[in-house]
Every structure is written in structure tokens, then in C-alpha cells.
Design a protein around this motif. Sequence first.
Motif, short mmCIF file in Angstrom:
data_model
loop_
_atom_site.label_atom_id
_atom_site.label_comp_id
_atom_site.label_asym_id
_atom_site.label_seq_id
_atom_site.Cartn_x
_atom_site.Cartn_y
_atom_site.Cartn_z
N LEU A 212 0.84 -1.19 0.00
CA LEU A 212 0.00 0.00 0.00
C LEU A 212 0.88 1.25 0.00
CD1 LEU A 212 -3.09 0.61 0.24
CD2 LEU A 212 -2.67 0.99 2.68
N PRO A 213 0.67 2.18 -0.93
CA PRO A 213 1.48 3.41 -0.92
C PRO A 213 1.27 4.21 0.36
CG PRO A 213 0.26 3.17 -2.98
CD PRO A 213 -0.28 2.14 -2.05
N ALA A 214 2.34 4.78 0.88
CA ALA A 214 2.25 5.60 2.08
C ALA A 214 1.62 6.95 1.75
CB ALA A 214 3.63 5.81 2.68
N PRO A 215 0.89 7.55 2.68
CA PRO A 215 0.35 8.88 2.45
C PRO A 215 1.47 9.90 2.36
CG PRO A 215 0.02 8.22 4.73
CD PRO A 215 0.55 7.02 4.01
N PRO A 216 1.21 11.07 1.78
CA PRO A 216 2.27 12.07 1.63
C PRO A 216 2.82 12.53 2.97
CG PRO A 216 0.11 13.00 1.11
CD PRO A 216 -0.07 11.54 1.24
N ALA A 217 4.14 12.61 3.06
CA ALA A 217 4.78 13.12 4.27
C ALA A 217 4.70 14.65 4.28
CB ALA A 217 6.24 12.67 4.31
N PRO A 218 4.67 15.25 5.46
CA PRO A 218 4.61 16.71 5.51
C PRO A 218 5.93 17.34 5.06
CG PRO A 218 4.91 15.80 7.72
CD PRO A 218 4.68 14.64 6.80
N ALA A 219 5.83 18.41 4.31
CA ALA A 219 7.03 19.11 3.86
C ALA A 219 7.75 19.72 5.07
CB ALA A 219 6.66 20.20 2.87
N GLN A 220 9.08 19.59 5.11
CA GLN A 220 9.84 20.04 6.27
C GLN A 220 9.69 21.53 6.50
OE1 GLN A 220 11.24 18.19 8.52
NE2 GLN A 220 11.92 19.98 9.70
N GLU A 221 9.62 22.31 5.42
CA GLU A 221 9.48 23.76 5.61
C GLU A 221 8.14 24.12 6.25
OE1 GLU A 221 8.66 22.97 1.13
OE2 GLU A 221 9.98 22.23 2.72
N GLU A 331 -8.23 16.02 3.43
CA GLU A 331 -9.59 16.19 2.91
C GLU A 331 -9.66 16.92 1.58
OE1 GLU A 331 -12.75 14.97 3.99
OE2 GLU A 331 -11.25 13.65 4.88
N PRO A 332 -8.75 17.85 1.26
CA PRO A 332 -8.81 18.45 -0.08
C PRO A 332 -8.73 17.44 -1.21
CG PRO A 332 -7.42 19.78 1.35
CD PRO A 332 -7.76 18.53 2.12
N LEU A 333 -8.22 16.25 -0.92
CA LEU A 333 -8.16 15.21 -1.95
C LEU A 333 -9.50 14.50 -2.12
CD1 LEU A 333 -4.72 13.56 -1.01
CD2 LEU A 333 -5.17 15.37 -2.67
N ARG A 334 -10.48 14.80 -1.28
CA ARG A 334 -11.74 14.08 -1.32
C ARG A 334 -12.93 15.02 -1.55
NH1 ARG A 334 -12.31 8.95 1.44
NH2 ARG A 334 -14.50 9.41 1.69
N ILE A 352 -1.46 21.91 5.66
CA ILE A 352 -0.47 20.85 5.52
C ILE A 352 -1.19 19.60 5.02
CG2 ILE A 352 1.26 19.44 6.68
CD1 ILE A 352 1.67 21.63 8.70
N LEU A 353 -0.84 19.19 3.82
CA LEU A 353 -1.50 18.06 3.18
C LEU A 353 -0.80 16.77 3.61
CD1 LEU A 353 -3.89 17.75 1.13
CD2 LEU A 353 -2.14 17.51 -0.65
N SER A 354 -1.21 16.24 4.76
CA SER A 354 -0.62 15.02 5.29
C SER A 354 -1.53 14.47 6.37
CB SER A 354 0.78 15.31 5.85
OG SER A 354 1.43 14.11 6.22
N THR A 355 -1.10 13.40 7.02
CA THR A 355 -1.89 12.81 8.10
C THR A 355 -1.45 13.39 9.44
OG1 THR A 355 -0.33 10.98 8.33
CG2 THR A 355 -2.19 10.67 6.82
N PRO A 356 -2.36 13.45 10.42
CA PRO A 356 -1.98 13.99 11.73
C PRO A 356 -0.84 13.25 12.39
CG PRO A 356 -4.36 13.87 11.54
CD PRO A 356 -3.79 13.17 10.34
N ASP A 357 -0.82 11.91 12.29
CA ASP A 357 0.24 11.17 12.97
C ASP A 357 1.61 11.47 12.39
OD1 ASP A 357 -1.34 9.81 10.98
OD2 ASP A 357 -0.06 8.07 11.20
N ALA A 358 1.69 11.63 11.06
CA ALA A 358 2.97 11.97 10.44
C ALA A 358 3.42 13.37 10.85
CB ALA A 358 2.87 11.86 8.93
#
Length: 601
Positions: A212-221, A331-334, A352-358
Amino acid sequence: MAVETARIRIEQPAVETARPKSPEWGSDVVAELLRRLAIPYIALNPGASYRGLHDSLVNYNGNHDPSMILCNHEEVAVGIAHGYAKLRGRAMAAAIHSNVGLMHATMAIFNAFEDRAPMLLVGGNGPMDATQRRPWIDWVHTTHGQGELVREFTKWEHQPTSIAAIPEALLRAWQAAHLEPPGPAYVDLDAGLQEAKLSEAVALPDPADFPLPAPPAPAQELIEQAALWLTQAEQPVILPGRIAQTQQAWDDLVALAETLGAAVVSERRGNAAFPTTHVLAQQADVLREGDVVLALDRNDPAGTLRAALGQGGREARASIRWPRLINVSLEPLRVSSWVADYQELPRAGLPILSTPDAVLTALVPAVLKLLRDNAEARRRTEQRTQQHRARRIQLEGEWAAQRERRWNERPISIVRAVSELRSALGERYEDAVLAYMPTAWPSGVWDFLKPGAYLGGDGGAGIGAGPPITVGAALAAEESARPVIGMVGDGAMLMTPTALWTAAHHTIPALLVVANNRSYFNDEEHQERVARARGRPVENRGVGQRISDPDVDFAALARAQGVEGFGPVVEPDELAPAMRAAVAAVNEGRPALVDVRIAAR
């Protein structure tokens, strides 16, 4: 306290069959893929449109991996799969009979879609080849584009047109269901293909070859910018929503809140993500002072802020004093063209387009790094923590006073009912899973102390989801043996009562408490608002709303389906023994229900 490990009862084939070396029929291909995906259960209400698959589940798979969970309505079957996913974070399957079953199931599928719960749905259709159809019945159970019924509220739907195409369709549906944001996926199976004998071998993929592909990681900046905003804030507030139910995510959120001295405001639509006993666990009024807000996959962050700041409903939106908002969400992806579940567009200065846990994993060290060399920011953290501690002491005093004030009320108060349930659980209370709660759930009576302590709302805000979700969550708790409780309304229990039979049939130890106010009371309140606005008598609000005359005996309804029923409990002092008896049944591995005649609010 001795507690039996849950033993889910699965019906065994009357005649033992040997698995063929390879699939022999089209439906065997489906059963083999479900086995390879390590799906433990498939909830279903039997239907002729997938009779081929049913045979393969029994006589090819031996009713194991997946085992069938028998239900008496498709809404219950899908609701059980929903509850399972809410606790496990991983899908089980549900089978749905052609168009008629799919129409029954639509509400529950919509709930799972709105709740972002992964689910693999397989349905029957056809035969699409008209020459194979039996007179009448196969014709009315054949639809062209059957998936259109649920296309707008599934992640993906598809009807493969050959047996060879089935494996990839199922594998793609499984991936789509789990990719963030997750949700249900539907594969419609042609009855003719299911019942066709294979003339040649079908290529069967190994799911391990398709990770399963991983969700996008948050950008460091963006992480560094968020850390800067939070450490510079005077009054940061964290709004958790749907967060991974792992110990790591739980610990990261606690660490971030404590490092910042930030208030944490949870919501009943989101799952438990932060200990409710913590001094930083606050109520929504702290948002009035917040200057930086971190929303972690929060349902409607803009609406949450507007309501807290006194700008709810239809008030002018330009006048609100908006804090700096960091909005973590995929959610912007849905965004849907069909349902407006995307809510008001949040005025987020830092999305930030990522998951809360990441994000939490990356944000904690970034905040610590900035605070290490900033004495003033550390002083503000200590000061805020003391402020929140004082506010928390005040809140706990108010909650204790409410418990005392309402303890002996008749009809029974929700405060008393929840308190007695907590006491009855004894030492198992800290491990308990609250699968469902009513709108009027009281503050300061029941605490969430670990991941999975509360599973969040039902997603679609319909009625009837609570009973099957509770049973599904109890099925998911089989290995952990955590007690699973759902407090559901009387209206909900009447909509999906056969979830009780499924719990009894499979010995799924769910505890249902019916908050029985004998009314669709939420709608009574709506009628009162309309009447007041129009200058009409509010005394008529209960017409067409009351579930009385006759009153429903839910304990008797439970007993009629093989579940131990207690009540109706009318007197406050009758609550404790009823709750203890119900908990004892669940501790011994049996489902139970307590019917409580409760105050409307």
C-alpha cells in the motif's frame, strides 16, 4: 476479575471439504483473493446474486479467512464492518445482494464514507448475459451500472467483465479502501462469471507484491513554519479530529501539548486521541482566546471556530476574528461534487496536506528545538499550563456539582446512567472501548485514557448506526478482549435491532445501553425552534415524535433475539444492579443490553 477471552462462534461446514489445489469456478477466484488479503470476516445477508461466492466461501475456503458473520439486514452487515474498521483501522468485508440489498445498504455505506472507514464491499449482479437468466427473478436482480447507486459515496466502484479481471479489481478496491483518506470500495460481481467453470488457470497475485502506498509526508518547511507559529503564540489551541489510534500518535499529541502548554479541545465526531483527565484537556470556550490553532484532521475546523467565537449559523462571515490556523488534513483530496461534506473552506494560513500522525511525529522535535533556546517561550508555556490547570479545577468542580444535582432525578439522568455504567465495569473500565455515544453525553463522567477508548461518531449523522457499529467493534476486540460498549438511542435501536441477533448468534460480547427517552428528541428540539420562530405553540413539538403508547421494552426485544436483556430500568437505584449484571454477562463472553428510561436531556 476473571474475564473470558472472547470466542466468536463461527458456523462450521456440516461436511468437511478439502480445498482444491487451485480455483475451479469463478467465485473460487474471489474467495481465494479474499483469503490472500487476510480478511478475517465477511458480514452478509444471504442473496442469490452471490450464491456462487457463498458456495466458495463455504466449500472452497471452509468458512475461514474470511468467516461469515450472518446478519438479517444489509445495513447491519455494513454497519458491523464499519465498527470493525473503526477499532482495527483495517477493513473487513461485507457481501451485498444485487440491487435490492445494495439499496438497503446505502445508508450504512454513506456512514462509512463520511467516517473515512476502510471497507471492502462485494456485491452480486446479473447474470449480465441475458440468456443465462432464470425467469423473472434474475431479471429484476440485474442492473446496468449497479455501482452508480453508491458511486458518489465510495472510494471506487467497479464491475469486472471477465473472471481474469476479478483479482486485480479486488486488489485495487482493497488498496483504494485503505489509501488516505480511507473509505468503502465496491466490486460488483456478475453472477454468471461467479458460476462459470474455469477453462484455464487464472493468474492470482500475491498482495505482498503490491504494498500500500504511504500517504504524503509533511514538507519540512511547513513543519518548521508550524513550529514557529506555535512557539510564538500567546494561546495556542490544538483541535484533534480523526487521528490514528496508535500509542505513538497518542504519545506524540500529549508531548506536543505539554511542550507548548496548549489547550486541547476534542470533539465527539473524532476518536479519542488525548487523555480527557489531562489538565490541558479543555472545552471550546478557550478558542475565544486562541491566537494560533492547530487542527488535526478536524471535522469542519472553520465551523468549530465560528461556533466558539459566537459566529455560528448564518451570521456574517467577514466579521469574525480569525486566529492563525494550521490545518492538517488530506480532505482536499476528497472534495465531492455530490455531497457538501467538505464543510466551509477553512481560512488556513498554513495548510499541511498530510496525516496527523505523520505531522505530530515531525512537529514534536521541531517545537522542542525552537524552545530550547527561547526562555521567554518556555515561560509562556509554564504560565499557560498553570492557567489551564486552574480552569480545569473549575470545570471539574462544575461537573461534580452537576452529578450531585442530577443524581436522583427521575426520569434517570444521563449523568447517573453513565456513572453507574463506569462503576459496574470496575477494573475493566480503563480498557473499555466506547463505540458509540448519544448527543447528550455528559462531561467529566467518563474518561478516555488510551487509544481506542472512543471510536468517534458514525459519519453520516443518520439514525441506526450505533447498534451494528458497536457489534462490529466488539468483533474487532476479539484478540484484545477489551470490553466494548455502545450507548444508543431508542430510535436507533428500533432501526437496526437485528444487530442483537447477530451478536447472540456469533457470541460477540457487545454491551448495548439504550438511552430510552421514548422520543426522537433531537427533532422535538428542532420543532420547538421552528415553533418559536413562527410564534406557534411549542407544546406541540412532540406530535409525530414520541416513541410511546405503547412504550418499547428493549430488554424483551433483546431477549427475544438471544441477548441478555435488563430493564426497563425506571428508578435510579435500580441502575447499579442492572449494569453490574450486564457487565458480568459481557465478562463471560456474552452480549447484553440494558434498557434505561432516561431524561431527554
